[in-house]
Enzyme design. Structure first.
Site, PDB file in Angstrom:
ATOM      1  N   TYR A 130       0.857  -1.293   0.047  1.00  0.00           N
ATOM      2  CA  TYR A 130      -0.194  -0.033   0.060  1.00  0.00           C
ATOM      3  C   TYR A 130       0.729   1.333   0.261  1.00  0.00           C
ATOM      4  CZ  TYR A 130      -4.236  -2.683   0.727  1.00  0.00           C
ATOM      5  OH  TYR A 130      -5.290  -3.542   0.757  1.00  0.00           O
ATOM      6  N   VAL A 169       8.914  -2.659   3.318  1.00  0.00           N
ATOM      7  CA  VAL A 169       8.197  -3.954   3.910  1.00  0.00           C
ATOM      8  C   VAL A 169       7.418  -3.706   4.955  1.00  0.00           C
ATOM      9  CG1 VAL A 169      10.462  -5.072   2.781  1.00  0.00           C
ATOM     10  CG2 VAL A 169      10.006  -4.446   5.177  1.00  0.00           C
ATOM     11  N   THR A 228       5.950  -3.955   8.693  1.00  0.00           N
ATOM     12  CA  THR A 228       6.485  -4.237   9.921  1.00  0.00           C
ATOM     13  C   THR A 228       5.512  -4.265  10.965  1.00  0.00           C
ATOM     14  OG1 THR A 228       6.424  -1.736  10.059  1.00  0.00           O
ATOM     15  CG2 THR A 228       8.563  -2.631   9.908  1.00  0.00           C
ATOM     16  N   GLU A 238       6.138   8.012   5.569  1.00  0.00           N
ATOM     17  CA  GLU A 238       5.109   8.185   4.683  1.00  0.00           C
ATOM     18  C   GLU A 238       3.993   8.627   5.201  1.00  0.00           C
ATOM     19  OE1 GLU A 238       5.245   7.820   0.980  1.00  0.00           O
ATOM     20  OE2 GLU A 238       3.627   9.381   1.757  1.00  0.00           O
ATOM     21  N   CYS A 240      -2.048   1.574  10.539  1.00  0.00           N
ATOM     22  CA  CYS A 240      -0.684   2.434  11.272  1.00  0.00           C
ATOM     23  C   CYS A 240      -1.199   2.715  12.607  1.00  0.00           C
ATOM     24  CB  CYS A 240      -0.670   3.560  10.334  1.00  0.00           C
ATOM     25  SG  CYS A 240       0.260   3.329   8.997  1.00  0.00           S
ATOM     26  N   LYS A 243     -12.029   2.055   6.191  1.00  0.00           N
ATOM     27  CA  LYS A 243     -12.461   3.250   5.569  1.00  0.00           C
ATOM     28  C   LYS A 243     -12.928   3.155   4.322  1.00  0.00           C
ATOM     29  CE  LYS A 243      -9.261   6.576   4.639  1.00  0.00           C
ATOM     30  NZ  LYS A 243      -8.038   7.272   4.471  1.00  0.00           N
TER      31      LYS A 243
HETATM   32  C1  UDX Z   1      -3.036   7.046   8.520  1.00  0.00           C
HETATM   33  C2  UDX Z   1      -2.642   8.463   8.554  1.00  0.00           C
HETATM   34  O1  UDX Z   1      -3.718   9.468   8.224  1.00  0.00           O
HETATM   35  C3  UDX Z   1      -1.455   8.535   7.744  1.00  0.00           C
HETATM   36  O2  UDX Z   1      -1.053   9.846   7.700  1.00  0.00           O
HETATM   37  C4  UDX Z   1      -0.505   7.492   8.002  1.00  0.00           C
HETATM   38  O3  UDX Z   1       0.642   7.658   7.029  1.00  0.00           O
HETATM   39  C5  UDX Z   1      -1.106   6.229   8.026  1.00  0.00           C
HETATM   40  O4  UDX Z   1      -2.262   6.108   8.852  1.00  0.00           O
HETATM   41  P1  UDX Z   1      -4.958   5.576   7.159  1.00  0.00           P
HETATM   42  O5  UDX Z   1      -4.728   4.595   8.125  1.00  0.00           O
HETATM   43  O6  UDX Z   1      -4.791   5.187   5.793  1.00  0.00           O
HETATM   44  O7  UDX Z   1      -3.924   6.771   7.353  1.00  0.00           O
HETATM   45  O8  UDX Z   1      -6.359   6.278   7.173  1.00  0.00           O
HETATM   46  P2  UDX Z   1      -7.078   7.507   7.983  1.00  0.00           P
HETATM   47  O9  UDX Z   1      -7.730   8.267   7.000  1.00  0.00           O
HETATM   48  O10 UDX Z   1      -6.158   8.002   8.995  1.00  0.00           O
HETATM   49  O11 UDX Z   1      -8.087   6.756   9.207  1.00  0.00           O
HETATM   50  C6  UDX Z   1      -7.686   5.722   9.964  1.00  0.00           C
HETATM   51  C7  UDX Z   1      -9.212   5.480  10.735  1.00  0.00           C
HETATM   52  O12 UDX Z   1      -9.535   6.599  11.502  1.00  0.00           O
HETATM   53  C8  UDX Z   1      -9.980   4.838   9.704  1.00  0.00           C
HETATM   54  O13 UDX Z   1     -10.679   3.666  10.144  1.00  0.00           O
HETATM   55  C9  UDX Z   1     -10.937   5.946   9.848  1.00  0.00           C
HETATM   56  O14 UDX Z   1     -12.402   5.488   9.367  1.00  0.00           O
HETATM   57  C10 UDX Z   1     -11.092   6.366  10.989  1.00  0.00           C
HETATM   58  N1  UDX Z   1     -11.400   7.916  11.232  1.00  0.00           N
HETATM   59  C11 UDX Z   1     -10.771   8.990  10.585  1.00  0.00           C
HETATM   60  C12 UDX Z   1     -12.492   8.119  12.335  1.00  0.00           C
HETATM   61  O15 UDX Z   1     -13.018   7.275  12.794  1.00  0.00           O
HETATM   62  N2  UDX Z   1     -12.923   9.560  12.202  1.00  0.00           N
HETATM   63  C13 UDX Z   1     -12.106  10.625  11.849  1.00  0.00           C
HETATM   64  O16 UDX Z   1     -12.560  11.681  11.941  1.00  0.00           O
HETATM   65  C14 UDX Z   1     -11.184  10.340  10.696  1.00  0.00           C
HETATM   66  P1  ADP Z   2       2.513  -1.435   3.703  1.00  0.00           P
HETATM   67  O1  ADP Z   2       1.029  -0.915   3.982  1.00  0.00           O
HETATM   68  O2  ADP Z   2       3.397  -0.815   4.800  1.00  0.00           O
HETATM   69  O3  ADP Z   2       2.835  -0.989   2.304  1.00  0.00           O
HETATM   70  P2  ADP Z   2       2.081  -4.238   2.943  1.00  0.00           P
HETATM   71  O4  ADP Z   2       2.055  -5.455   3.790  1.00  0.00           O
HETATM   72  O5  ADP Z   2       1.061  -3.673   1.798  1.00  0.00           O
HETATM   73  O6  ADP Z   2       2.636  -2.929   3.873  1.00  0.00           O
HETATM   74  O7  ADP Z   2       3.465  -4.517   1.939  1.00  0.00           O
HETATM   75  C1  ADP Z   2       4.656  -4.522   2.248  1.00  0.00           C
HETATM   76  C2  ADP Z   2       5.147  -5.662   1.194  1.00  0.00           C
HETATM   77  O8  ADP Z   2       6.466  -6.068   1.356  1.00  0.00           O
HETATM   78  C3  ADP Z   2       4.593  -7.207   0.876  1.00  0.00           C
HETATM   79  O9  ADP Z   2       4.048  -7.034  -0.290  1.00  0.00           O
HETATM   80  C4  ADP Z   2       5.704  -8.097   1.209  1.00  0.00           C
HETATM   81  O10 ADP Z   2       5.507  -9.166   0.322  1.00  0.00           O
HETATM   82  C5  ADP Z   2       6.884  -7.303   1.035  1.00  0.00           C
HETATM   83  N1  ADP Z   2       8.389  -7.756   1.567  1.00  0.00           N
HETATM   84  C6  ADP Z   2       8.327  -8.026   2.964  1.00  0.00           C
HETATM   85  N2  ADP Z   2       9.648  -8.890   3.168  1.00  0.00           N
HETATM   86  C7  ADP Z   2      10.182  -8.573   1.743  1.00  0.00           C
HETATM   87  C8  ADP Z   2      11.599  -8.851   1.365  1.00  0.00           C
HETATM   88  N3  ADP Z   2      12.552  -9.313   2.060  1.00  0.00           N
HETATM   89  N4  ADP Z   2      11.777  -8.612   0.161  1.00  0.00           N
HETATM   90  C9  ADP Z   2      10.781  -8.035  -0.891  1.00  0.00           C
HETATM   91  N5  ADP Z   2       9.680  -7.850  -0.557  1.00  0.00           N
HETATM   92  C10 ADP Z   2       9.279  -8.064   0.901  1.00  0.00           C
END
Ligand code: UDX
Ligand code: ADP
Length: 480
Positions: free
Chosen positions: A11, A86, A88, A157, A272, A335
């Site tokens: 992602y 990757v 975590t 990010e 996250c 979301k």
């Molecule tokens: C988040 C951070 O926003 C982003 O900056 C970081 O890089 C990764 O984590 P994300 O998890 O993709 O992004 O979505 P986000 O829009 O932050 O929503 C997180 C959760 O909070 C969702 O489940 C959303 O529905 C919820 N949310 C958000 C609420 O319940 N209320 C709000 O007002 C805003």
């Molecule tokens: P994020 O939301 O942080 O991007 P994802 O789980 O969507 O996390 O993506 C992480 C990607 O990293 C997965 O597609 C996984 O296969 C890949 N990955 C993990 N370990 C390795 C590695 N050692 N070499 C290459 N790709 C890897």
């Protein structure tokens, strides 16, 4: 030509690299992953992740200066800049289980970089990692360096899923942390030059390594804290007759507070927020700061409370039993505008309802049947007690049907639970839904998106988070 290789086609890695390729035609970008199926999907018509606007960009750049490959070692060896994005996840076993980040994938990537490199590299941390990970990575690389100069940068990010492309096109800021040495500063400048192709200079912030790493954890903790704060208020609103939307509107008008991230909901999800806060908690504990750790932990506890509170409302409103009753679940993703289900509140809500023996009919426009089944079968980790809670038995999961239409989900159901704020749920024909439901027909809106007045006129009993309670629900004794 500068060559960038990104390890991890998920992602974060996928959309970020697609945008770099689009904005920097002079840079060659290769995204590598060990998952053959993921890379195959990135090279196909059906991308492995749903993100508005992403497909267009990939189509424009793929095969020109954007490539997806499973040949990790070759592409790492050839790159000047290596992004590591990757996964975590939170550790589920051993020291720090339930809190600390599992850096296995990170470490193996670092060792692989050390093994295959024959030229100087800038290694960029892209996935969220605990503070001081860069230092650990630096050690792995320098102890295995064979005379190669590695510079580690932290470039967290901040994109949010569902709006990733917009966030990348127009970021509030780009943060680059690096060593305060001449070589460190040079590496920072190299990465800055990449972003400067489209990001105004004053939005590119440079810091030391640890500030950059900590800023990512802090930003996510602050955002999640706002949601837990407003969700805590929502419980008080229900108890007093205040309306949480009015309260958050009034509060958010204060420019010192601001209006974003104040929407009460069934709880926050996503890959996250919980993970990063747990990380923060663990780091605080390890640094002898239990009060600070507990402060942040409370953000997650309120989130868990909110999900539980929602289920309790459902059960208590329906005469204290949902056993054998069909309940339609509208939305499963964490979301709208994503098919991602990591930590989605829907998992906890559905599991609780299943434990109460409800029958569920789930509809989400983007989440696959496989994914929902996997999520409901998987066991949940109880981070407070370092144990795995019982996984769902396959026979319980049989009480779940997954359908491709909201009307189908609601047919003959006793209740609807809206768990994701997909736009299409706003414009459903609720009269048609009502006509095909059991009576009394309930709507439990976990995202405050339906027109309560209109639905009550149709005949629904409606629960909206943090809003004055429906007289019916008010009169039902709450379950403990
Ligand atoms: C988040 C951070 O926003 C982003 O900056 C970081 O890089 C990764 O984590 P994300 O998890 O993709 O992004 O979505 P986000 O829009 O932050 O929503 C997180 C959760 O909070 C969702 O489940 C959303 O529905 C919820 N949310 C958000 C609420 O319940 N209320 C709000 O007002 C805003
Ligand atoms: P994020 O939301 O942080 O991007 P994802 O789980 O969507 O996390 O993506 C992480 C990607 O990293 C997965 O597609 C996984 O296969 C890949 N990955 C993990 N370990 C390795 C590695 N050692 N070499 C290459 N790709 C890897």
């Amino acid at each position: 030509m500068v060559k960038i290789c990104c390890i991890g086609a998920g992602y974060v890695g996928g959309p970020t690299m697609a945008v770099i390729a689009l904005k920097c035609p002079s840079i060659q970008v290769v995204v590598v992953d060990i998952s053959v199926s993921r890379i195959t999907a990135w090279n196909s018509e059906q991308l492995p992740i749903y993100e508005p606007g992403l497909e267009d960009i990939v189509k424009q750049c793929r095969g020109k200066n954007l490539f997806f490959s499973t040949d990790v070692e070759k592409n790492v060896a050839e790159a000047d800049i290596i992004f590591v994005s990757v996964n975590t996840p939170t550790k589920t076993q051993g020291l720090g289980a339930g809190k600390a980040a599992d850096l296995t994938y990170w470490e193996s990537s670092a060792r692989m970089i050390a093994d295959v490199s024959t030229s100087n590299k800038i290694v960029v941390e892209k996935s969220t990692v605990p503070v001081k990970t860069a230092e650990a990575i630096e050690k792995i690389l320098s102890f295995n360096s064979k005379g190669i100069n590695y510079q580690i940068l932290s470039n967290p990010e901040f994109l949010a899923e569902g709006t990733a492309i917009q966030d990348l096109f127009n970021p509030d800021r780009v943060l680059i942390g690096g060593r305060e040495t001449p070589d460190g500063q040079k590496a920072i400048q190299t990465l800055k030059d990449v972003y400067a192709h489209w990001v105004p200079e004053d939005r590119i912030i440079t810091t030391n390594l640890w500030s950059a790493e900590l800023s990512k954890l802090a930003a996510n903790a602050f955002l999640a804290q706002r949601i837990s704060s407003v969700n805590a208020m929502s419980a008080l609103c229900e108890a007093t007759g205040a309306d949480v939307s009015q309260v958050s509107h009034a509060v958010g008008k204060d420019t010192r507070i601001g209006s974003k991230f104040l929407n009460a909901s069934v709880g926050f999800g996503g890959s996250c927020f919980q993970k990063d806060i747990l990380n923060l908690v663990y780091i605080c504990e390890c640094n002898g700061l239990p009060e600070v750790a507990n402060y942040w932990k409370q953000v997650i506890k309120v989130n868990d409370y909110q999900k539980k509170r929602f289920v309790n409302r459902v059960v208590s409103s329906m005469f204290n039993t949902v056993s054998g009753k069909k309940i339609a679940i509208l939305g499963f993703a964490f979301k709208k505008d994503t098919g991602d289900t990591r930590e989605t509140p829907a998992i906890d809500v559905c599991k609780e309802l299943l434990r109460d023996r409800a029958r569920l009919s789930i509809y989400d426009p983007q989440v696959t049947v496989d994914q929902i089944q996997r999520d409901l079968l998987m066991d949940k980790f109880d981070w407070d007690h370092a144990v795995h809670l019982q996984p769902m038995s396959p026979s319980t999961v049989k009480k779940v049907s997954i359908v491709w239409d909201a009307y189908e989900a609601a047919r003959d159901a006793h209740a609807i639970c809206i768990l994701t704020e997909w736009d299409e749920f706003k414009t459903l024909d609720y009269q048609r839904i009502f006509d095909n439901m059991q009576k009394p027909a309930f709507v439990f809106d976990g995202r405050n998106m339906v027109n309560v007045k209109k639905l009550r006129e149709i005949g629904f009993i409606v629960y909206s988070i943090g809003k004055p309670l429906d007289p019916w629900i008010k009169d039902m004794p709450a379950v403990a």
